[in-house]
Design a protein around this motif. Structure first.
Motif, PDB file in Angstrom:
ATOM      1  N   ALA A 229       0.827  -1.203   0.000  1.00  0.00           N
ATOM      2  CA  ALA A 229       0.000   0.000   0.000  1.00  0.00           C
ATOM      3  C   ALA A 229       0.861   1.253   0.000  1.00  0.00           C
ATOM      4  O   ALA A 229       0.552   2.237  -0.685  1.00  0.00           O
ATOM      5  N   ALA A 230       1.955   1.222   0.746  1.00  0.00           N
ATOM      6  CA  ALA A 230       2.830   2.387   0.815  1.00  0.00           C
ATOM      7  C   ALA A 230       3.494   2.680  -0.532  1.00  0.00           C
ATOM      8  O   ALA A 230       3.673   3.827  -0.924  1.00  0.00           O
ATOM      9  N   VAL A 231       3.836   1.603  -1.246  1.00  0.00           N
ATOM     10  CA  VAL A 231       4.473   1.782  -2.563  1.00  0.00           C
ATOM     11  C   VAL A 231       3.527   2.503  -3.520  1.00  0.00           C
ATOM     12  O   VAL A 231       3.925   3.408  -4.259  1.00  0.00           O
TER      13      VAL A 231
ATOM     14  N   ARG B  18       4.280   7.366  -8.123  1.00  0.00           N
ATOM     15  CA  ARG B  18       4.570   5.943  -8.340  1.00  0.00           C
ATOM     16  C   ARG B  18       3.353   5.221  -8.908  1.00  0.00           C
ATOM     17  O   ARG B  18       3.482   4.331  -9.761  1.00  0.00           O
ATOM     18  N   ALA B  19       2.171   5.589  -8.435  1.00  0.00           N
ATOM     19  CA  ALA B  19       0.954   4.982  -8.970  1.00  0.00           C
ATOM     20  C   ALA B  19       0.810   5.289 -10.456  1.00  0.00           C
ATOM     21  O   ALA B  19       0.448   4.409 -11.254  1.00  0.00           O
ATOM     22  N   ALA B  20       1.106   6.525 -10.847  1.00  0.00           N
ATOM     23  CA  ALA B  20       1.018   6.911 -12.254  1.00  0.00           C
ATOM     24  C   ALA B  20       2.012   6.129 -13.102  1.00  0.00           C
ATOM     25  O   ALA B  20       1.711   5.704 -14.226  1.00  0.00           O
ATOM     26  N   MET B  21       3.211   5.916 -12.564  1.00  0.00           N
ATOM     27  CA  MET B  21       4.216   5.143 -13.290  1.00  0.00           C
ATOM     28  C   MET B  21       3.755   3.698 -13.475  1.00  0.00           C
ATOM     29  O   MET B  21       3.907   3.120 -14.556  1.00  0.00           O
TER      30      MET B  21
ATOM     31  N   LEU C 274       9.014   7.803 -17.891  1.00  0.00           N
ATOM     32  CA  LEU C 274       8.171   7.670 -16.712  1.00  0.00           C
ATOM     33  C   LEU C 274       8.059   9.001 -15.971  1.00  0.00           C
ATOM     34  O   LEU C 274       7.004   9.315 -15.410  1.00  0.00           O
ATOM     35  N   ALA C 275       9.139   9.769 -15.966  1.00  0.00           N
ATOM     36  CA  ALA C 275       9.107  11.081 -15.321  1.00  0.00           C
ATOM     37  C   ALA C 275       8.081  11.983 -15.997  1.00  0.00           C
ATOM     38  O   ALA C 275       7.281  12.651 -15.326  1.00  0.00           O
ATOM     39  N   ARG C 276       8.085  11.999 -17.331  1.00  0.00           N
ATOM     40  CA  ARG C 276       7.104  12.824 -18.054  1.00  0.00           C
ATOM     41  C   ARG C 276       5.690  12.318 -17.833  1.00  0.00           C
ATOM     42  O   ARG C 276       4.747  13.111 -17.711  1.00  0.00           O
ATOM     43  N   SER C 277       5.530  11.005 -17.780  1.00  0.00           N
ATOM     44  CA  SER C 277       4.199  10.437 -17.557  1.00  0.00           C
ATOM     45  C   SER C 277       3.644  10.829 -16.200  1.00  0.00           C
ATOM     46  O   SER C 277       2.445  11.107 -16.062  1.00  0.00           O
ATOM     47  N   ALA C 278       4.517  10.863 -15.193  1.00  0.00           N
ATOM     48  CA  ALA C 278       4.077  11.181 -13.832  1.00  0.00           C
ATOM     49  C   ALA C 278       4.144  12.664 -13.521  1.00  0.00           C
ATOM     50  O   ALA C 278       3.656  13.095 -12.467  1.00  0.00           O
ATOM     51  N   GLY C 279       4.758  13.444 -14.416  1.00  0.00           N
ATOM     52  CA  GLY C 279       4.851  14.883 -14.199  1.00  0.00           C
ATOM     53  C   GLY C 279       5.840  15.260 -13.109  1.00  0.00           C
ATOM     54  O   GLY C 279       5.610  16.209 -12.343  1.00  0.00           O
ATOM     55  N   VAL C 280       6.967  14.528 -13.030  1.00  0.00           N
ATOM     56  CA  VAL C 280       7.984  14.823 -12.022  1.00  0.00           C
ATOM     57  C   VAL C 280       9.335  14.967 -12.699  1.00  0.00           C
ATOM     58  O   VAL C 280       9.512  14.610 -13.869  1.00  0.00           O
ATOM     59  N   ALA C 281      10.302  15.473 -11.948  1.00  0.00           N
ATOM     60  CA  ALA C 281      11.661  15.627 -12.468  1.00  0.00           C
ATOM     61  C   ALA C 281      12.322  14.263 -12.620  1.00  0.00           C
ATOM     62  O   ALA C 281      11.996  13.325 -11.885  1.00  0.00           O
ATOM     63  N   PRO C 282      13.261  14.121 -13.567  1.00  0.00           N
ATOM     64  CA  PRO C 282      13.951  12.841 -13.751  1.00  0.00           C
ATOM     65  C   PRO C 282      14.621  12.320 -12.482  1.00  0.00           C
ATOM     66  O   PRO C 282      14.612  11.110 -12.224  1.00  0.00           O
TER      67      PRO C 282
ATOM     68  N   HIS D 220      11.758   7.187  -7.319  1.00  0.00           N
ATOM     69  CA  HIS D 220      10.542   6.375  -7.318  1.00  0.00           C
ATOM     70  C   HIS D 220      10.788   5.005  -7.947  1.00  0.00           C
ATOM     71  O   HIS D 220      10.302   3.979  -7.450  1.00  0.00           O
ATOM     72  N   VAL D 221      11.535   4.981  -9.053  1.00  0.00           N
ATOM     73  CA  VAL D 221      11.825   3.712  -9.725  1.00  0.00           C
ATOM     74  C   VAL D 221      12.629   2.804  -8.803  1.00  0.00           C
ATOM     75  O   VAL D 221      12.395   1.594  -8.737  1.00  0.00           O
ATOM     76  N   ALA D 222      13.580   3.379  -8.076  1.00  0.00           N
ATOM     77  CA  ALA D 222      14.375   2.588  -7.132  1.00  0.00           C
ATOM     78  C   ALA D 222      13.477   1.952  -6.074  1.00  0.00           C
ATOM     79  O   ALA D 222      13.666   0.789  -5.688  1.00  0.00           O
ATOM     80  N   ARG D 223      12.479   2.708  -5.615  1.00  0.00           N
ATOM     81  CA  ARG D 223      11.539   2.170  -4.627  1.00  0.00           C
ATOM     82  C   ARG D 223      10.728   1.028  -5.233  1.00  0.00           C
ATOM     83  O   ARG D 223      10.495  -0.005  -4.589  1.00  0.00           O
ATOM     84  N   LEU D 224      10.311   1.193  -6.474  1.00  0.00           N
ATOM     85  CA  LEU D 224       9.532   0.153  -7.145  1.00  0.00           C
ATOM     86  C   LEU D 224      10.361  -1.101  -7.386  1.00  0.00           C
ATOM     87  O   LEU D 224       9.860  -2.219  -7.284  1.00  0.00           O
ATOM     88  N   VAL D 225      11.637  -0.921  -7.707  1.00  0.00           N
ATOM     89  CA  VAL D 225      12.518  -2.068  -7.905  1.00  0.00           C
ATOM     90  C   VAL D 225      12.709  -2.821  -6.597  1.00  0.00           C
ATOM     91  O   VAL D 225      12.624  -4.052  -6.546  1.00  0.00           O
ATOM     92  N   THR D 226      12.953  -2.085  -5.525  1.00  0.00           N
ATOM     93  CA  THR D 226      13.161  -2.703  -4.219  1.00  0.00           C
ATOM     94  C   THR D 226      11.941  -3.508  -3.781  1.00  0.00           C
ATOM     95  O   THR D 226      12.071  -4.600  -3.202  1.00  0.00           O
TER      96      THR D 226
END
Length: 226
Positions: free
Chosen positions: A10-12, A18-21, A36-44, A50-56
């Motif tokens: 749930a936290a992820v 991260r949900a948008a990604m 993914l940054a452009r899709s989520a509207g965040v800086a690279p 966020h990607v590191a969190r998703l990988v972990t």
């Protein structure tokens, strides 16, 4: 996907970026961190965190091709989890004409990770059963007739692997099974390459006129496209 505590799952997904990604990655393709940054509207740099969190958490895996690094969902079970969680989000009524059109397109045809979902995915499941291309005696199975038709259409049947060749995948817009599994993924990938299907940026899939004949051979009967 690693077994992790429900609270961690749930936290992820609690973070909107991260949900948008994750929703973007449901189209089954590999994405760069920049995309993914452009899709989520965040800086690279933020996207990289966020990607590191998703990988972990085991939600995504990194893929290298030459000098480029891509990210994709590495396990169909992760895609199933995100797809079913998205179901609850979609229960909200659409606001505005554009949102309503998007919802109708997603309901008609969309990607569920790497295979077709929506009205088209359900029609594929039902049509292949009705015409004897697949059977459902003790689980979904490809018949000799089905293998012959797929061969005529140029669709390779995957061999081996841990993923089931065919399985029913509950469709959250139709409340019935669409066709999932390795064969459904191979069929969709072939259809994209052959011009039967065109991906839209929001996971919706456009079914082209070129799909009419091959879909008919697969027993698919469709209403008018959304």
């Amino acid at each position: 996907m690693e077994t992790i505590a429900l609270a961690e799952v749930a936290a992820v997904l609690a973070d909107p970026s991260r949900a948008a990604m994750c929703l973007a990655l449901l189209d089954g393709r590999a994405w760069t961190v920049g995309e993914l940054a452009r899709s989520a509207g965040v800086a690279p740099s933020t996207a990289s965190e966020h990607v590191a969190r998703l990988v972990t958490a085991g939600f995504v895996v990194g893929v290298r091709q030459g000098r480029h690094r891509y990210v994709r969902i590495g396990d169909p079970r992760v895609a199933d989890l995100i797809e079913h969680l998205a179901q609850h989000a979609q229960h909200r009524a659409p606001t505005g004409l554009r949102d309503g059109l998007r919802v109708r397109r997603l309901a008609f045809a969309r990607t569920c990770y790497d295979h077709l979902a929506g009205t088209v995915g359900v029609a594929l499941h039902d049509g292949m059963l009705r015409t004897g291309l697949i059977s459902a005696g003790s689980g979904l199975a490809l018949t000799p007739h089905g293998r012959a038709v797929l061969d005529q259409l140029g669709v390779g049947v995957p061999a081996g692997g841990r993923r089931p060749l065919l399985r029913g995948c509950l469709d959250w817009t139709q409340r019935r099974d669409h066709l999932g599994g390795a064969l459904a993924a191979a069929l969709f990938a072939h259809g994209v390459g052959a011009g039967w299907f065109e991906r839209r940026p929001d996971r919706a899939v456009h079914v082209t006129a070129a799909a009419a004949e091959p879909l008919a051979r697969l027993g698919v009967r469709l209403p008018g496209a959304a």
